[in-house]
Motif scaffolding. Structure first.
Motif, PDB file in Angstrom:
ATOM      1  N   ALA A 380       0.830  -1.210   0.000  1.00  0.00           N
ATOM      2  CA  ALA A 380       0.000   0.000   0.000  1.00  0.00           C
ATOM      3  C   ALA A 380       0.862   1.256   0.000  1.00  0.00           C
ATOM      4  O   ALA A 380       0.549   2.241  -0.681  1.00  0.00           O
ATOM      5  CB  ALA A 380      -0.939  -0.012   1.192  1.00  0.00           C
ATOM      6  N   LYS A 381       1.961   1.266   0.775  1.00  0.00           N
ATOM      7  CA  LYS A 381       2.810   2.456   0.836  1.00  0.00           C
ATOM      8  C   LYS A 381       3.396   2.778  -0.536  1.00  0.00           C
ATOM      9  O   LYS A 381       3.499   3.962  -0.917  1.00  0.00           O
ATOM     10  CB  LYS A 381       3.926   2.231   1.853  1.00  0.00           C
ATOM     11  CG  LYS A 381       4.830   3.449   2.056  1.00  0.00           C
ATOM     12  CD  LYS A 381       4.050   4.637   2.586  1.00  0.00           C
ATOM     13  CE  LYS A 381       4.973   5.867   2.806  1.00  0.00           C
ATOM     14  NZ  LYS A 381       5.963   5.645   3.868  1.00  0.00           N
ATOM     15  N   GLU A 382       3.781   1.764  -1.302  1.00  0.00           N
ATOM     16  CA  GLU A 382       4.325   2.017  -2.638  1.00  0.00           C
ATOM     17  C   GLU A 382       3.271   2.643  -3.544  1.00  0.00           C
ATOM     18  O   GLU A 382       3.567   3.554  -4.323  1.00  0.00           O
ATOM     19  CB  GLU A 382       4.851   0.715  -3.247  1.00  0.00           C
ATOM     20  CG  GLU A 382       6.075   0.158  -2.532  1.00  0.00           C
ATOM     21  CD  GLU A 382       6.729  -0.974  -3.307  1.00  0.00           C
ATOM     22  OE1 GLU A 382       6.255  -1.293  -4.410  1.00  0.00           O
ATOM     23  OE2 GLU A 382       7.737  -1.531  -2.812  1.00  0.00           O
ATOM     24  N   LEU A 383       2.032   2.163  -3.451  1.00  0.00           N
ATOM     25  CA  LEU A 383       0.950   2.733  -4.253  1.00  0.00           C
ATOM     26  C   LEU A 383       0.718   4.189  -3.877  1.00  0.00           C
ATOM     27  O   LEU A 383       0.530   5.051  -4.750  1.00  0.00           O
ATOM     28  CB  LEU A 383      -0.326   1.916  -4.054  1.00  0.00           C
ATOM     29  CG  LEU A 383      -1.598   2.446  -4.732  1.00  0.00           C
ATOM     30  CD1 LEU A 383      -1.407   2.547  -6.237  1.00  0.00           C
ATOM     31  CD2 LEU A 383      -2.786   1.542  -4.409  1.00  0.00           C
ATOM     32  N   LEU A 384       0.734   4.503  -2.592  1.00  0.00           N
ATOM     33  CA  LEU A 384       0.517   5.873  -2.143  1.00  0.00           C
ATOM     34  C   LEU A 384       1.667   6.781  -2.565  1.00  0.00           C
ATOM     35  O   LEU A 384       1.454   7.941  -2.939  1.00  0.00           O
ATOM     36  CB  LEU A 384       0.339   5.897  -0.633  1.00  0.00           C
ATOM     37  CG  LEU A 384      -0.929   5.215  -0.112  1.00  0.00           C
ATOM     38  CD1 LEU A 384      -0.933   5.171   1.398  1.00  0.00           C
ATOM     39  CD2 LEU A 384      -2.173   5.906  -0.639  1.00  0.00           C
ATOM     40  N   LEU A 385       2.891   6.276  -2.528  1.00  0.00           N
ATOM     41  CA  LEU A 385       4.026   7.056  -3.016  1.00  0.00           C
ATOM     42  C   LEU A 385       3.874   7.361  -4.504  1.00  0.00           C
ATOM     43  O   LEU A 385       4.190   8.473  -4.964  1.00  0.00           O
ATOM     44  CB  LEU A 385       5.327   6.301  -2.749  1.00  0.00           C
ATOM     45  CG  LEU A 385       5.794   6.227  -1.292  1.00  0.00           C
ATOM     46  CD1 LEU A 385       6.949   5.249  -1.156  1.00  0.00           C
ATOM     47  CD2 LEU A 385       6.191   7.606  -0.784  1.00  0.00           C
ATOM     48  N   ALA A 386       3.406   6.382  -5.264  1.00  0.00           N
ATOM     49  CA  ALA A 386       3.184   6.599  -6.692  1.00  0.00           C
ATOM     50  C   ALA A 386       2.107   7.659  -6.916  1.00  0.00           C
ATOM     51  O   ALA A 386       2.246   8.526  -7.791  1.00  0.00           O
ATOM     52  CB  ALA A 386       2.784   5.285  -7.354  1.00  0.00           C
ATOM     53  N   MET A 387       1.045   7.594  -6.137  1.00  0.00           N
ATOM     54  CA  MET A 387      -0.015   8.598  -6.248  1.00  0.00           C
ATOM     55  C   MET A 387       0.527   9.999  -5.948  1.00  0.00           C
ATOM     56  O   MET A 387       0.164  10.975  -6.603  1.00  0.00           O
ATOM     57  CB  MET A 387      -1.150   8.264  -5.274  1.00  0.00           C
ATOM     58  CG  MET A 387      -2.037   7.139  -5.736  1.00  0.00           C
ATOM     59  SD  MET A 387      -3.025   7.652  -7.173  1.00  0.00           S
ATOM     60  CE  MET A 387      -3.872   6.109  -7.552  1.00  0.00           C
ATOM     61  N   ARG A 388       1.394  10.074  -4.941  1.00  0.00           N
ATOM     62  CA  ARG A 388       1.964  11.376  -4.591  1.00  0.00           C
ATOM     63  C   ARG A 388       2.795  11.922  -5.741  1.00  0.00           C
ATOM     64  O   ARG A 388       2.700  13.108  -6.088  1.00  0.00           O
ATOM     65  CB  ARG A 388       2.842  11.222  -3.339  1.00  0.00           C
ATOM     66  CG  ARG A 388       3.474  12.536  -2.883  1.00  0.00           C
ATOM     67  CD  ARG A 388       2.426  13.469  -2.308  1.00  0.00           C
ATOM     68  NE  ARG A 388       2.974  14.805  -2.104  1.00  0.00           N
ATOM     69  CZ  ARG A 388       2.847  15.801  -2.971  1.00  0.00           C
ATOM     70  NH1 ARG A 388       2.183  15.646  -4.110  1.00  0.00           N
ATOM     71  NH2 ARG A 388       3.364  16.978  -2.689  1.00  0.00           N
ATOM     72  N   VAL A 389       3.626  11.080  -6.345  1.00  0.00           N
ATOM     73  CA  VAL A 389       4.478  11.543  -7.444  1.00  0.00           C
ATOM     74  C   VAL A 389       3.634  11.969  -8.642  1.00  0.00           C
ATOM     75  O   VAL A 389       3.897  13.004  -9.274  1.00  0.00           O
ATOM     76  CB  VAL A 389       5.480  10.448  -7.844  1.00  0.00           C
ATOM     77  CG1 VAL A 389       6.218  10.828  -9.128  1.00  0.00           C
ATOM     78  CG2 VAL A 389       6.473  10.192  -6.724  1.00  0.00           C
TER      79      VAL A 389
END
Length: 470
Positions: A380-389
């Motif tokens: 989930a953290k990787e997905l959220l980081l991608a959303m942020r970028v």
């Protein structure tokens, strides 16, 4: 082993093929339309309510409806391997007397130890001399072939082998290809290969199962691959006179290459077909494989790596691939596959964002890592980081890259990113649910993959939702 993380393993474009009976435009126009579709598709932003590119070009849609869905695979109605074995041995090939080609329940043809026999580890099982390998002809080698799709491995060698196979397919009854006829007869691509399933991409549903893959990365990559392949086929000199037959031949040849090709030496730049050895079925991991392929003085040999008991099936590891990779290249999936979850179809809209996301994921994972973003437990953290970028402006991207260069601090995820991820996952889940309704009653590997993706999306949604304040 074809590389997969890049487009050859899952990628490509959709383009038109002109049916011989009703050509709608010239060859150059067809190539231009496919190129324009690819360019537009790569730059088109994701629409609300759908994670996936939509085919909009009317001519492409109409032309795709006319295409044959699946080419003839295999010729002469070969039902047993005797013809292939005779050809193989005439070329100097050797197979251990206690190894046989047999029908494996649920897996088609395969290799196994004969009943009542046992073989020790390190036993030579099969030797394939250079004369029995099928490779591109060096005399036909151009300076450099263009990639079928961006990131394709060894495009020149693959293009030449594809052309040689396609010409043998077309000329199999001619004198020039009689020496290859038994081999060509034996090359039947897997029926579940998405490249062949997607014969009518724009239909609401069809019996070949195009709809069953809607909402998956495999479908969008297979459509892309079909377009790149189509452009190449239409450039062939024969295409002007018989475009439909050329398309069938190229589609069959690419399916054979994807599901059967080896690179020699391992990791090298020569792509070849290895008759008889390529009949061996897949082991889920290298540890579970009981045989391995080795270079052998310009040829190939297959050796046992474990003791083999009576009746044991001989399996090699094609690669430790996810089910998306296995379905895309080989037409099957493995229940409870341990090698990675579904790929996440989030694509940064600039090179700077893509580079930043790769750097951020590398720091998050603790080491440089260019592997794709996937769904799965703890992701989930990787997905959220991608959303942020993806939500960053150009100036924010530059600032974040400078920050990463001087410290190990991570980009901070905002609550807005959590909400954006939940909306995006909801759109994806609706896309998959629509595919389930329109493909009701269809089963097989593609169906199993879609169920796997649906479950991963639900689990990702639950995991992301736990980031919200109570």
């Amino acid at each position: 082993e074809q590389g997969f993380a890049a487009p050859m393993a899952m990628s490509g474009q959709v383009g038109p093929c002109i049916a011989a009976a009703a050509a709608a435009c010239s060859l150059s126009q067809a190539q231009g339309l496919a190129h324009r579709w690819r360019k537009d598709e790569n730059s088109r932003p994701r629409r609300s309510g759908s994670c996936w590119p939509q085919v909009k070009e009317p001519f492409i849609c109409e032309t795709l409806r006319r295409l044959p869905g699946q080419p003839m695979c295999g010729f002469g109605g070969v039902k047993d391997p005797l013809e292939l074995l005779a050809w193989f041995k005439a070329r100097g090939g050797w197979i251990h007397e206690d190894v046989e080609i047999a029908e494996i329940p649920g897996a088609g043809w395969g290799l196994r130890v004969k009943s009542g026999q046992q073989l020790k580890a390190r036993t030579l099982l099969i030797r394939v001399p250079p004369a029995a390998l099928l490779a591109a002809l060096d005399s036909d080698r151009p300076e450099q072939a263009s990639e079928l799709v961006p990131g394709e491995e060894l495009p020149t060698a693959s293009a030449l082998l594809r052309q040689r196979l396609a010409y043998a397919w077309l000329d199999q009854r001619g004198l020039a290809s009689q020496s290859l006829a038994p081999l060509i007869h034996s090359l039947r691509p897997p029926p579940g290969l998405p490249l062949l399933l997607l014969g009518d991409e724009v239909a609401e549903a069809d019996e070949r199962g195009a709809e069953i893959l809607r909402g998956t990365v495999v479908r969008s990559h297979s459509l892309a691959l079909r377009a790149g392949l189509l452009e190449e086929a239409l450039r062939d000199p024969r295409a002007a006179a018989e475009p439909e037959e050329i398309w069938k031949a190229w589609l069959w040849a690419q399916a054979v290459i994807m599901s059967r090709v080896f690179k020699l030496p391992k990791g090298g730049e020569r792509v070849v077909l290895v008759p008889v050895v390529d009949i061996a079925n897949h082991a889920v991991s290298r540890r579970e494989a009981n045989a391995a392929v080795q270079d052998d003085k310009g040829g190939v040999s297959l050796h046992a790596v474990k003791d083999l008991s009576s009746g044991a099936e001989i399996r090699i590891c094609y690669g430790e691939y996810s089910n998306e990779q296995l379905l895309f290249c080989y037409g099957f999936v493995i229940p409870d596959n341990p090698h990675g979850g579904p790929m996440c179809p989030l694509m940064p809209d600039s090179a700077a964002k893509a580079a930043l996301l790769q750097d951020i994921l590398g720091k998050h994972r603790g080491q440089p890592d260019a592997s794709p973003l996937r769904l799965g437990s703890g992701k989930a953290k990787e997905l959220l980081l991608a959303m942020r970028v993806l939500a960053m402006s150009d100036s924010e991207v530059e600032e974040a890259r400078n920050q990463l260069a001087v410290s190990s601090s991570m980009v901070e995820v905002r609550m807005w990113d959590v909400m954006a991820a939940l909306r995006w996952l909801k759109d994806w889940e609706q896309e998959l649910a629509g595919a389930e309704r329109s493909s009701k009653g269809l089963h097989g590997p593609a169906h199993e993959l879609r169920l796997e993706v649906q479950q991963a999306v639900r689990e990702a949604t639950d995991e992301v939702a736990r980031q919200l304040p109570a």
